[in-house]
Design a protein around this motif. Structure first.
Motif, PDB file in Angstrom:
ATOM      1  N   HIS A  98       0.851  -1.197   0.000  1.00  0.00           N
ATOM      2  CA  HIS A  98       0.000   0.000   0.000  1.00  0.00           C
ATOM      3  C   HIS A  98       0.885   1.246   0.000  1.00  0.00           C
ATOM      4  O   HIS A  98       1.979   1.235   0.570  1.00  0.00           O
ATOM      5  CB  HIS A  98      -0.896   0.017   1.239  1.00  0.00           C
ATOM      6  N   ASP A  99       0.381   2.325  -0.598  1.00  0.00           N
ATOM      7  CA  ASP A  99       1.128   3.587  -0.637  1.00  0.00           C
ATOM      8  C   ASP A  99       1.327   4.169   0.761  1.00  0.00           C
ATOM      9  O   ASP A  99       2.342   4.787   1.039  1.00  0.00           O
ATOM     10  CB  ASP A  99       0.404   4.619  -1.505  1.00  0.00           C
ATOM     11  N   TRP A 100       0.333   4.017   1.624  1.00  0.00           N
ATOM     12  CA  TRP A 100       0.440   4.473   3.007  1.00  0.00           C
ATOM     13  C   TRP A 100      -0.342   3.533   3.916  1.00  0.00           C
ATOM     14  O   TRP A 100      -1.248   2.832   3.462  1.00  0.00           O
ATOM     15  CB  TRP A 100      -0.045   5.920   3.182  1.00  0.00           C
ATOM     16  N   VAL A 101       0.064   3.506   5.178  1.00  0.00           N
ATOM     17  CA  VAL A 101      -0.644   2.731   6.201  1.00  0.00           C
ATOM     18  C   VAL A 101      -0.725   3.558   7.473  1.00  0.00           C
ATOM     19  O   VAL A 101       0.167   4.361   7.765  1.00  0.00           O
ATOM     20  CB  VAL A 101       0.034   1.376   6.516  1.00  0.00           C
ATOM     21  N   GLU A 102      -1.798   3.371   8.205  1.00  0.00           N
ATOM     22  CA  GLU A 102      -1.952   3.988   9.518  1.00  0.00           C
ATOM     23  C   GLU A 102      -1.814   2.876  10.551  1.00  0.00           C
ATOM     24  O   GLU A 102      -2.437   1.825  10.419  1.00  0.00           O
ATOM     25  CB  GLU A 102      -3.328   4.650   9.620  1.00  0.00           C
TER      26      GLU A 102
END
Length: 137
Positions: A98-102
């Motif tokens: 994924h491009d970003w993760v939280e």
């Protein structure tokens, strides 16, 4: 203490157990081991040093970050193909990230934190989170 890197596939495929305050020495060892390998490594999961606990250490733009019991709570809908290496495995392998993760996690003092990681740091976090789930690239 710097620990040797585990290469036993069966051990690395075990799912991590919740970490607690009694596991802080394992967290320190993970941090020390990543710092010692910083020239050729940007992240480690506890199973890579022989621990079954849910602890990861990652380089967050050059700053080493230790996370106990991390959980990805959100991820970008967009993904990309990449190739990753691992100190526990030889060679490089393709994977999708994924491009970003939280991530929700506990810091070294077991205070609850939440942080969004993007780009390469998000890729590192996802790789180490896979280790905690027993997934090898």
């Amino acid at each position: 203490m710097i620990r040797p890197i585990v290469k036993d596939i069966l051990f690395l495929q075990r799912k991590a157990e919740k970490a607690g305050r009694k596991d802080t020495s394992e967290g320190r060892d993970l941090y020390d081991t990543l710092a010692a390998h910083s020239e050729d490594c940007v992240g480690l999961a506890a199973n890579m040093i022989g621990s079954t606990k849910a602890i990861i250490a990652v380089s967050d733009n050059g700053h080493l970050l230790l996370m106990y019991n991390p959980e990805i709570t959100k991820a970008s809908p967009s993904t990309y193909e990449t190739e990753e290496g691992c100190l526990s495995l030889s060679g490089r392998r393709p994977c999708r990230r994924h491009d970003w993760v939280e991530v929700r996690y506990e810091d070294e003092n077991f205070h609850k934190k939440k942080k969004r990681f993007q780009g390469f740091t998000a890729e590192i976090v996802q790789h180490e989170m896979d280790h905690l789930a027993g997934i090898l690239i």
